[in-house]
Enzyme design. Structure first.
Site, PDB file in Angstrom:
ATOM      1  N   ASP A 126      24.628  -4.793 136.090  1.00 47.85           N
ATOM      2  CA  ASP A 126      23.591  -5.740 136.488  1.00 47.85           C
ATOM      3  C   ASP A 126      22.560  -5.019 137.346  1.00 47.85           C
ATOM      4  O   ASP A 126      22.905  -4.402 138.363  1.00 47.85           O
ATOM      5  CB  ASP A 126      24.225  -6.895 137.268  1.00 47.85           C
ATOM      6  N   GLY A 127      21.289  -5.106 136.944  1.00 46.23           N
ATOM      7  CA  GLY A 127      20.245  -4.376 137.653  1.00 46.23           C
ATOM      8  C   GLY A 127      20.061  -4.829 139.083  1.00 46.23           C
ATOM      9  O   GLY A 127      19.813  -4.012 139.978  1.00 46.23           O
ATOM     10  N   ASP A 144      11.656  -4.486 133.669  1.00 50.71           N
ATOM     11  CA  ASP A 144      11.290  -5.140 132.412  1.00 50.71           C
ATOM     12  C   ASP A 144      12.586  -5.629 131.782  1.00 50.71           C
ATOM     13  O   ASP A 144      13.039  -5.115 130.764  1.00 50.71           O
ATOM     14  CB  ASP A 144      10.559  -4.167 131.493  1.00 50.71           C
TER      15      ASP A 144
END
Length: 267
Positions: A126-127, A144
């Site tokens: 998970d970013g 993005d």
């Protein structure tokens, strides 16, 4: 859908929103989709490292402020357009790409994403959590990351934008593709986290808005076209970078005339 109350709930919500991607091919292009209504990424088959989609070229305008980033973090892999371009153009830059959907990563070879090596790595995760937990500091964070439902909830909070700021070096830059109806809400949160107004540019097709944010003095520097790009890359980026230069100059003029504004916006 479960109600999201904490960090783990937000991650779970993102996982539940994920769909399995698929690839479509034409004679010249290869595209990544989550459904038939929208293209997530497009690759020119005979030039897999080029930036086909306009907004990705605008995102590269961080080079006007820092032409030789040492470290780049990318949240969202997709078809790897930005990852491939940066990997080829900046041989001394270390790049971390974070992608939560393993099915997207499984397609990396289909889109000619380079294999992991000592300076390039695709992380499954998970970013939002990656930025929160990393001890590295990046010159640029490129955001993005979208599911079929839009921007993941974990990447819409004030705390998330705080972690973006904290993951950057003192004059580093967040570059975000905003593809949503409530873009001004996000811009105000970014302003709150970074302590100054971001530069916001609406793409000419009206669908994407690219936001540049820094807590440092990058916006006050003299802008310079990146000198070390290949000739093809320089020609590709010149129109988009020229638009950003024009927008930056206009925002500086506004500040001189009016003192301050809610955000540096250009439409």
């Amino acid at each position: 859908m479960l109600a999201a109350h904490g960090k783990d709930d937000l991650v779970l919500g993102h996982l539940l929103e994920m769909s399995k991607p698929f690839v479509q091919e034409t004679r010249h292009y290869k595209s990544l989709h989550f459904d038939l209504s929208e293209v997530q990424s497009r690759m020119l088959k005979n030039k897999p490292d080029t930036l086909v989609v306009d907004y990705t070229r605008t995102m590269m305008a961080f080079l006007l402020f820092n032409s030789q980033p040492r470290r780049i973090a990318m949240l969202g892999l997709g078809g790897g357009s930005l990852a491939k371009f940066c990997y080829r153009q900046f041989p001394r830059t270390r790049i971390d790409v974070v992608e939560i959907n393993p099915a997207v990563i499984a397609l990396r070879d289909a889109f000619a994403v380079p294999p992991d090596d000592e300076r390039f790595r695709v992380h499954l995760g998970d970013g939002a959590r990656f930025l929160l937990e990393t001890t590295r500091r990046y010159d640029v964070v490129l955001l993005d990351a979208y599911s079929r439902r839009g921007l993941p909830r974990a990447m819409t909070t004030q705390a998330f934008y705080d972690s973006c700021r904290d993951a950057l070096v003192h004059d580093g830059m967040l570059v975000m593709n905003l593809f949503c109806r409530n873009s001004q809400v996000h811009i105000e949160r970014i302003r709150e986290s970074f302590g100054q107004a971001p530069l916001s540019i609406q793409e000419e097709d009206g669908t994407n808005r690219i936001v540049f944010a820094t807590a440092g003095d990058a916006f006050g520097r003299e802008l310079a076209f990146p000198p070390n790009l290949t000739l093809d890359a320089a020609a590709l980026l010149k129109p988009a970078l020229s638009r950003v230069v024009f927008a930056m100059q206009a925002s500086r003029l506004d500040l001189e005339l009016w003192g301050s504004s809610p955000s540096h916006s250009w439409t």
